[in-house]
Design a protein around this motif. Structure first.
Motif, short mmCIF file in Angstrom:
data_model
loop_
_atom_site.label_atom_id
_atom_site.label_comp_id
_atom_site.label_asym_id
_atom_site.label_seq_id
_atom_site.Cartn_x
_atom_site.Cartn_y
_atom_site.Cartn_z
N THR A 90 -17.23 -12.04 25.87
CA THR A 90 -15.90 -11.56 27.28
C THR A 90 -16.45 -12.02 28.43
OG1 THR A 90 -14.74 -10.35 25.87
CG2 THR A 90 -13.99 -11.02 27.80
N LEU A 91 -17.97 -11.17 28.76
CA LEU A 91 -18.49 -11.86 30.05
C LEU A 91 -18.72 -12.89 29.83
CD1 LEU A 91 -18.75 -10.12 32.81
CD2 LEU A 91 -21.34 -9.65 31.70
N LYS A 92 -19.71 -13.24 28.90
CA LYS A 92 -19.79 -14.93 28.77
C LYS A 92 -18.97 -15.71 30.06
CE LYS A 92 -19.82 -17.32 24.96
NZ LYS A 92 -20.85 -17.39 23.56
N ASP A 93 -17.62 -15.70 29.11
CA ASP A 93 -17.07 -16.42 28.95
C ASP A 93 -16.15 -16.08 30.71
OD1 ASP A 93 -16.23 -17.46 26.44
OD2 ASP A 93 -15.05 -16.65 25.70
N VAL A 94 -15.88 -15.23 31.19
CA VAL A 94 -15.88 -15.07 32.58
C VAL A 94 -16.79 -15.36 33.18
CG1 VAL A 94 -14.89 -13.42 34.24
CG2 VAL A 94 -14.29 -12.64 32.18
N LEU A 95 -17.79 -15.25 33.29
CA LEU A 95 -18.77 -15.43 34.27
C LEU A 95 -18.99 -17.58 33.93
CD1 LEU A 95 -21.63 -13.43 33.48
CD2 LEU A 95 -21.39 -13.56 35.67
N ARG A 96 -18.52 -17.73 32.83
CA ARG A 96 -18.64 -19.44 32.68
C ARG A 96 -17.54 -20.35 33.72
NH1 ARG A 96 -21.53 -20.87 26.38
NH2 ARG A 96 -23.60 -20.10 27.86
N SER A 97 -16.67 -19.04 33.73
CA SER A 97 -15.23 -19.68 34.04
C SER A 97 -15.42 -19.31 35.65
CB SER A 97 -14.06 -18.69 33.99
OG SER A 97 -13.93 -17.32 34.38
N ARG A 98 -16.46 -19.08 35.91
CA ARG A 98 -17.12 -18.25 37.82
C ARG A 98 -18.36 -19.94 37.80
NH1 ARG A 98 -16.80 -14.40 40.72
NH2 ARG A 98 -14.47 -12.74 40.27
#
Ligand SMILES: [Zn+2]
Length: 185
Positions: free
Chosen positions: A45-53
């Motif tokens: 989940t953190l990976k997805d959130v960071l990539r969206s940033r």
């Protein structure tokens, strides 16, 4: 471009080659909860959130078969060109009443990062504030650069586990982590 290492704790070959390390394990009503599984969910989940940033992400492990010896994780992250390192774990204790979350850091340079993470998490998880803690003997915290290890809560505590397993909470917690990390890279 900034690159962050996301490190879901435990997993395959963590301590011993070809042996899966589940981390803390808790059985409740016949269901087995494993720290390694929950940490991996948070990591993805953190990976997805960071990539969206627009932040690049390096995962120390993506699944249960990735070999990720704990003593090599910080170096692998450095070799991959990471600017920061976030390790995700759950706490465990004999007493199921133990509860709350805490952020560990390895040296004074990372105290502010740890405190900002602790404060940001407190605002979204509603769990007991166990404060930040200096740990200079944790392998992954020897990463050269911004690094922190988040103990998301206690796996054996019913209230903590309910929060940690809630998908909306997981998303909010990962957004909070990402926002803080963005300030330190
Ligand atoms: Zn752990």
């Amino acid at each position: 471009m900034v690159k962050v290492c996301v490190d879901p704790g435990h997993g395959m070959s963590n301590r011993t080659h070809n042996v899966f390390d589940p981390g803390a394990v808790h059985v409740e009503d016949g269901f087995t909860f494993r720290e390694a599984d929950i940490a991996l969910k948070y990591g993805l989940t953190l990976k997805d959130v960071l990539r969206s940033r627009q932040v690049e992400v390096f995962m120390t492990r993506d699944d249960d078969t990735d070999h990720a010896p704990v003593g090599q994780r910080a170096r692998n992250a450095k070799d991959a060109g990471c600017d920061a390192f976030i390790s995700l774990h759950l706490n465990d204790f004999d007493d199921d009443n133990a509860n709350g979350f805490e952020v560990l850091y390895g040296n004074d340079d990372n105290k502010n990062l740890a405190q900002e993470l602790q404060t940001a998490l407190l605002a979204v998880n509603g769990l007991k504030d166990r404060k930040i803690k200096l740990r200079d003997n944790v392998a992954v915290l020897k990463f050269k650069g911004p690094a922190a290890l988040i103990e998301l809560g206690f796996i054996a505590n019913d209230d903590d586990r309910e929060v940690i397993l809630n998908p909306q909470k997981r998303q909010a917690i990962c957004e909070a982590i990402a926002a803080v990390v963005a300030n330190h890279t």
